[in-house]
Every structure is written in structure tokens, then in C-alpha cells.
Design a protein around this motif. Structure first.
Motif, mmCIF file in Angstrom:
data_model
loop_
_atom_site.group_PDB
_atom_site.id
_atom_site.type_symbol
_atom_site.label_atom_id
_atom_site.label_comp_id
_atom_site.label_asym_id
_atom_site.label_seq_id
_atom_site.Cartn_x
_atom_site.Cartn_y
_atom_site.Cartn_z
ATOM 1 N N LEU A 84 0.818 -1.209 0.000
ATOM 2 C CA LEU A 84 0.000 0.000 0.000
ATOM 3 C C LEU A 84 0.852 1.259 0.000
ATOM 4 N N VAL A 85 2.146 1.121 0.299
ATOM 5 C CA VAL A 85 3.023 2.296 0.343
ATOM 6 C C VAL A 85 4.228 2.194 -0.581
ATOM 7 N N ALA A 86 4.597 0.990 -1.006
ATOM 8 C CA ALA A 86 5.767 0.827 -1.876
ATOM 9 C C ALA A 86 5.484 -0.211 -2.950
ATOM 10 N N CYS A 87 5.869 0.110 -4.170
ATOM 11 C CA CYS A 87 5.672 -0.790 -5.304
ATOM 12 C C CYS A 87 6.539 -2.035 -5.146
ATOM 13 N N PRO A 88 5.943 -3.240 -5.249
ATOM 14 C CA PRO A 88 6.736 -4.453 -5.106
ATOM 15 C C PRO A 88 7.660 -4.686 -6.306
ATOM 16 N N ARG A 89 7.401 -3.999 -7.407
ATOM 17 C CA ARG A 89 8.197 -4.177 -8.623
ATOM 18 C C ARG A 89 9.450 -3.294 -8.621
ATOM 19 N N CYS A 90 9.265 -1.969 -8.376
ATOM 20 C CA CYS A 90 10.396 -1.044 -8.476
ATOM 21 C C CYS A 90 10.773 -0.399 -7.143
ATOM 22 N N GLY A 91 9.949 -0.582 -6.118
ATOM 23 C CA GLY A 91 10.228 0.018 -4.821
ATOM 24 C C GLY A 91 9.781 1.466 -4.701
ATOM 25 N N GLY A 92 9.170 1.998 -5.773
ATOM 26 C CA GLY A 92 8.695 3.382 -5.753
ATOM 27 C C GLY A 92 7.631 3.608 -4.693
ATOM 28 N N LEU A 93 7.571 4.843 -4.199
ATOM 29 C CA LEU A 93 6.623 5.166 -3.131
ATOM 30 C C LEU A 93 5.375 5.892 -3.632
ATOM 31 N N ASP A 94 5.238 6.045 -4.926
ATOM 32 C CA ASP A 94 4.087 6.744 -5.499
ATOM 33 C C ASP A 94 3.081 5.711 -6.010
ATOM 34 N N VAL A 95 2.374 5.064 -5.075
ATOM 35 C CA VAL A 95 1.400 4.026 -5.429
ATOM 36 C C VAL A 95 0.002 4.474 -5.042
ATOM 37 N N GLU A 96 -0.981 3.929 -5.734
ATOM 38 C CA GLU A 96 -2.382 4.217 -5.428
ATOM 39 C C GLU A 96 -3.173 2.921 -5.423
ATOM 40 N N VAL A 97 -4.181 2.858 -4.590
ATOM 41 C CA VAL A 97 -5.078 1.716 -4.604
ATOM 42 C C VAL A 97 -5.924 1.869 -5.849
ATOM 43 N N ALA A 98 -5.802 0.910 -6.767
ATOM 44 C CA ALA A 98 -6.441 1.016 -8.073
ATOM 45 C C ALA A 98 -7.860 0.472 -8.083
ATOM 46 N N ALA A 99 -8.134 -0.541 -7.296
ATOM 47 C CA ALA A 99 -9.466 -1.145 -7.333
ATOM 48 C C ALA A 99 -9.712 -1.960 -6.078
ATOM 49 N N GLY A 100 -10.990 -2.176 -5.828
ATOM 50 C CA GLY A 100 -11.387 -3.120 -4.798
ATOM 51 C C GLY A 100 -11.177 -2.670 -3.373
ATOM 52 N N SER A 101 -11.463 -1.432 -3.054
ATOM 53 C CA SER A 101 -11.271 -0.953 -1.702
ATOM 54 C C SER A 101 -12.617 -0.728 -1.033
ATOM 55 N N GLY A 102 -12.844 -1.390 0.103
ATOM 56 C CA GLY A 102 -14.079 -1.164 0.828
ATOM 57 C C GLY A 102 -14.495 -2.362 1.658
ATOM 58 N N ALA A 103 -15.658 -2.247 2.252
ATOM 59 C CA ALA A 103 -16.222 -3.322 3.066
ATOM 60 C C ALA A 103 -17.679 -3.506 2.670
ATOM 61 N N VAL A 104 -18.088 -4.768 2.592
ATOM 62 C CA VAL A 104 -19.461 -5.092 2.224
ATOM 63 C C VAL A 104 -20.018 -6.053 3.260
ATOM 64 N N LEU A 105 -21.163 -5.707 3.816
ATOM 65 C CA LEU A 105 -21.869 -6.610 4.714
ATOM 66 C C LEU A 105 -22.592 -7.613 3.826
ATOM 67 N N GLU A 106 -22.052 -8.821 3.739
ATOM 68 C CA GLU A 106 -22.608 -9.815 2.819
ATOM 69 C C GLU A 106 -23.860 -10.490 3.366
ATOM 70 N N SER A 107 -23.847 -10.816 4.658
ATOM 71 C CA SER A 107 -25.016 -11.496 5.210
ATOM 72 C C SER A 107 -25.030 -11.390 6.721
ATOM 73 N N ILE A 108 -26.230 -11.537 7.259
ATOM 74 C CA ILE A 108 -26.390 -11.676 8.703
ATOM 75 C C ILE A 108 -27.394 -12.799 8.943
ATOM 76 N N THR A 109 -27.236 -13.459 10.065
ATOM 77 C CA THR A 109 -28.179 -14.490 10.488
ATOM 78 C C THR A 109 -28.840 -13.979 11.751
ATOM 79 N N VAL A 110 -30.178 -13.961 11.747
ATOM 80 C CA VAL A 110 -30.914 -13.419 12.881
ATOM 81 C C VAL A 110 -31.922 -14.437 13.389
ATOM 82 N N ASP A 111 -32.335 -14.258 14.634
ATOM 83 C CA ASP A 111 -33.439 -15.047 15.179
ATOM 84 C C ASP A 111 -34.726 -14.533 14.560
ATOM 85 N N GLU A 112 -35.657 -15.420 14.351
ATOM 86 C CA GLU A 112 -36.977 -15.007 13.878
ATOM 87 C C GLU A 112 -37.698 -14.327 15.034
#
Length: 118
Positions: A84-112
Motif C-alpha cells: 500500500l506504500v511501496a511498489c513491489p516491482r520497483c520500490g517506488g513510493l508513489d502508489v495508489e489503490v487502483a481497485a477493490g477498496s471497501g467493506a461489504v456486509l454480505e449477510s447476517i443471520t438473525v433469530d426469527e
């Protein structure tokens, strides 16, 4: 702490969806930023304390997002906090999160809800 804000948001979404019913299980998908599931579980317990969702079993599914290096143009899965802070390829520090950032509540199980006799 970023994780506590995330845990507060998860608990709030769970309680809203549960509509006052007791929550038995929660499944949340977190992508883009590596997290420690134990830290998320502890934070969720604090956020949900004293609510119908307090004792729910929390399942955290992690899905790495991708990062892109502005210096070399390389992309990589964000499966390590270092990526998230350094490129694994070149070691550069100018990286950005390109895709797939967030949280999703997929399911909950509740009592009836309890049957009321009328």
C-alpha cells in the motif's frame, strides 16, 4: 484508528438490517486493505456491546485490492500492507489503490421474531 471506524460502521449496518432481532452471525467482505481479522472481531465486539448483535459470530473474508505504481506503471495485489506504500516491482513510493477498496456486509443471520398470540 481506521479499524475502529470500520467496526463501528459494520455494527451499525448489522443493527439496521436486523431490525431489533438478535443477530447470530455476520459475514463481511473487506477488500483493498489488509486487516487483522482478530482486530476487526475485537473492534466489532466493542461497537456492538449491549446490542442484539453483541454475541454474533463474525466472519471476515479478506479480498486484496490492487495497487498501481505511478512511477513504473506496474500493478500488484494489495495483499500486504507494504504494497500500500511501496511498489513491489520497483520500490517506488508513489502508489495508489487502483481497485477493490471497501467493506461489504454480505449477510447476517438473525433469530426469527417471537410469535405473538392474538
Amino acid at each position: 484508528m481506521h479499524e475502529m471506524g470500520l467496526c463501528d460502521a459494520i455494527a451499525e449496518a448489522v443493527l439496521k438490517r436486523a431490525g431489533g432481532r438478535r443477530v447470530r452471525g455476520v459475514r463481511v467482505r473487506i477488500s483493498g486493505h489488509p486487516v487483522d481479522p482478530e482486530v476487526i472481531d475485537q473492534g466489532y465486539r466493542l461497537a456492538a456491546a449491549g446490542t442484539p448483535a453483541a454475541d454474533a459470530l463474525l466472519e471476515v473474508v479478506q479480498e486484496p485490492g490492487t495497487v498501481r505504481c505511478r512511477a513504473c506503471g506496474g500493478g500488484a495485489p494489495a495483499d500486504d500492507a507494504v504494497h500500500l506504500v511501496a511498489c513491489p516491482r520497483c520500490g517506488g513510493l508513489d502508489v495508489e489503490v487502483a481497485a477493490g477498496s471497501g467493506a461489504v456486509l454480505e449477510s447476517i443471520t438473525v433469530d426469527e421474531p417471537a410469535e405473538t398470540s392474538g
